[in-house]
Design a protein around this motif. Structure first.
Motif, PDB file in Angstrom:
ATOM      1  N   GLU A   1      67.229  51.891  33.121  1.00 55.21           N
ATOM      2  CA  GLU A   1      66.407  52.906  33.780  1.00 55.21           C
ATOM      3  C   GLU A   1      66.898  54.334  33.576  1.00 55.21           C
ATOM      4  O   GLU A   1      66.116  55.279  33.636  1.00 55.21           O
ATOM      5  CB  GLU A   1      66.270  52.598  35.276  1.00 55.21           C
TER       6      GLU A   1
ATOM      7  N   CYS B   1      67.642  57.685  28.477  1.00 57.34           N
ATOM      8  CA  CYS B   1      66.535  58.599  28.154  1.00 57.34           C
ATOM      9  C   CYS B   1      66.191  58.583  26.669  1.00 57.34           C
ATOM     10  O   CYS B   1      65.048  58.385  26.284  1.00 57.34           O
ATOM     11  CB  CYS B   1      66.877  60.021  28.589  1.00 57.34           C
TER      12      CYS B   1
ATOM     13  N   GLU C   1      63.449  55.609  17.200  1.00 58.92           N
ATOM     14  CA  GLU C   1      62.603  54.546  17.718  1.00 58.92           C
ATOM     15  C   GLU C   1      61.466  54.271  16.741  1.00 58.92           C
ATOM     16  O   GLU C   1      60.933  55.186  16.117  1.00 58.92           O
ATOM     17  CB  GLU C   1      62.018  54.953  19.072  1.00 58.92           C
TER      18      GLU C   1
ATOM     19  N   GLU D   1      57.109  60.937  32.238  1.00 63.63           N
ATOM     20  CA  GLU D   1      58.474  60.705  31.766  1.00 63.63           C
ATOM     21  C   GLU D   1      58.521  60.323  30.291  1.00 63.63           C
ATOM     22  O   GLU D   1      59.590  60.286  29.680  1.00 63.63           O
ATOM     23  CB  GLU D   1      59.130  59.579  32.581  1.00 63.63           C
TER      24      GLU D   1
ATOM     25  N   GLY E   1      57.548  57.341  29.292  1.00 66.04           N
ATOM     26  CA  GLY E   1      57.825  55.906  29.273  1.00 66.04           C
ATOM     27  C   GLY E   1      59.273  55.591  29.594  1.00 66.04           C
ATOM     28  O   GLY E   1      60.130  56.473  29.610  1.00 66.04           O
ATOM     29  N   ARG E   2      59.542  54.330  29.884  1.00 60.11           N
ATOM     30  CA  ARG E   2      60.902  53.853  30.144  1.00 60.11           C
ATOM     31  C   ARG E   2      61.149  52.620  29.282  1.00 60.11           C
ATOM     32  O   ARG E   2      60.233  51.892  28.949  1.00 60.11           O
ATOM     33  CB  ARG E   2      61.081  53.494  31.625  1.00 60.11           C
ATOM     34  N   TYR E   3      62.408  52.384  28.968  1.00 62.11           N
ATOM     35  CA  TYR E   3      62.726  51.254  28.102  1.00 62.11           C
ATOM     36  C   TYR E   3      62.516  49.929  28.839  1.00 62.11           C
ATOM     37  O   TYR E   3      62.935  49.762  29.985  1.00 62.11           O
ATOM     38  CB  TYR E   3      64.168  51.361  27.604  1.00 62.11           C
ATOM     39  N   CYS E   4      61.877  48.989  28.161  1.00 66.08           N
ATOM     40  CA  CYS E   4      61.605  47.682  28.752  1.00 66.08           C
ATOM     41  C   CYS E   4      61.501  46.632  27.648  1.00 66.08           C
ATOM     42  O   CYS E   4      61.544  46.955  26.456  1.00 66.08           O
ATOM     43  CB  CYS E   4      60.342  47.716  29.610  1.00 66.08           C
TER      44      CYS E   4
ATOM     45  N   LYS F   1      60.087  52.083  24.620  1.00 68.69           N
ATOM     46  CA  LYS F   1      59.598  52.836  25.764  1.00 68.69           C
ATOM     47  C   LYS F   1      58.180  52.388  26.107  1.00 68.69           C
ATOM     48  O   LYS F   1      57.309  52.346  25.245  1.00 68.69           O
ATOM     49  CB  LYS F   1      59.633  54.337  25.473  1.00 68.69           C
TER      50      LYS F   1
END
Length: 332
Positions: free
Chosen positions: A120, A123, A129, A198, A200-203, A229
């Protein structure tokens, strides 16, 4: 091909007892445990980035994942003299997560919270990516909603209809109303807008029971090819939807996942609204109609008709599950 596999394995300190075709590669039973050998060309576009994600997860205590093994030269990728490249992964011996067992579902929810928590505050990764080609979620939901309307209009105009078309028309309004509501609520959803702001967030990106292997009372997580992300709660709602669909929208099964996840990551009302919206959209109805529309319209399979009938029969159970949220603005 098998000769090349043997050549590739010569670069590792392994003694292979048996091998099987598995997940587009070779599953090897070795004296050091199970490993999976894959061709590098199949995964090269995502490999470096995926490996970095896994390194972070292992460093932060999430170790039961399909880590890449280094060869004798301390390299992740093994290249043969003929140019072929191979990668070897740590693997696990066990069964896939059973969506019928509450104990497995509780493990799956808790297990998902751990990588979400570990990633979480990440960044930006140094590794570039892979380019994201997925359509933004809101745009996708809006598009699917329009497609439902278009397919319904097409079927209504037909003078001679198949049994599939008759059934699809009969239940259209019930499903379409939910699609429209889901699209409207998603546009205003606080959690969704925050994730977009944001970036997106890594998942994980593909958190399903095929990628969860039960071994010695624990779950191992594999299949990080879609990691990147995105929207973490999509991992959760994807697993919940599949579980609920396979269990007749049994509230206890769905809540086993949600409650175990929430014990590890607090779910605000805004978070739960997003979960509700994703479960509200009639994904399976859209898939059936989209499959029909993209194939020969006059053709339908008996299996598709049975799925549609089953969907109609289960809709009351789905609505009952969703009322758990509607009655108080919270599932928990």
């Amino acid at each position: 091909m098998e000769d090349k596999v043997e050549k590739g394995l010569e670069n590792y300190d392994l003694s292979v007892k048996r091998r099987y075709r598995h997940r587009g590669g070779w599953l090897l039973e070795t004296t050091q445990g199970p490993v999976l050998l894959r061709e590098y060309e199949q995964i090269r576009g995502h490999f470096t980035f995926e490996n970095k994600i896994k390194e972070i997860l292992v460093m932060r205590g999430f170790e039961r994942i399909d880590r890449v093994m280094k060869n004798r030269a301390e390299e992740y990728v093994t290249e043969l003299e003929t140019g072929e490249k191979y990668v070897l992964y740590h693997w696990f011996s066990g069964e896939e997560c059973d969506l019928r067992l509450k104990s497995d579902l509780a493990l799956a929810g808790e297990n998902l919270a751990r990588p979400h928590r570990a990633l979480e505050d990440v960044c930006v990764l140094e590794e570039e990516e892979p380019a994201m080609t997925t359509v933004p979620l809101l745009e996708k939901v809006q598009k699917h909603t329009r497609e439902l309307k278009r397919i319904h209009t097409y079927m209504k105009k037909k003078k001679q209809r198949t049994e599939f078309e008759i059934q699809a028309i009969a239940c259209f309004e019930r499903f379409y109303e939910k699609a429209v509501e889901a699209a409207g609520r998603l546009e205003k959803c606080a959690y969704y807008r925050k994730i977009l702001e944001e970036g997106g967030r890594y998942c994980h990106g593909d958190y399903n029971y095929h990628n969860l292997i039960r071994e010695s009372g624990h779950l191992a997580t594999v299949g990080f090819e879609k990691a990147g992300k995105g929207i973490p709660l999509l991992d959760l709602t994807y697993l919940m939807r599949k579980t609920l669909e396979k269990n007749g929208w049994d509230r206890k099964k769905g809540m086993a996942i949600l409650e175990s996840y929430a014990k590890n990551i607090r779910l605000s009302r805004e978070d739960q609204e997003f979960i509700y919206i994703m479960l509200l959209f009639p994904e399976k109805y859209w898939k059936l109609l989209n499959g029909y529309y993209n194939h020969k319209k006059s053709w339908f399979s008996e299996q598709s008709l049975q799925k549609l009938r089953s969907l109609g029969e289960m809709e009351g159970c789905r609505e009952q599950f969703l009322k758990n949220y509607e009655n108080g603005g919270s599932f928990l």
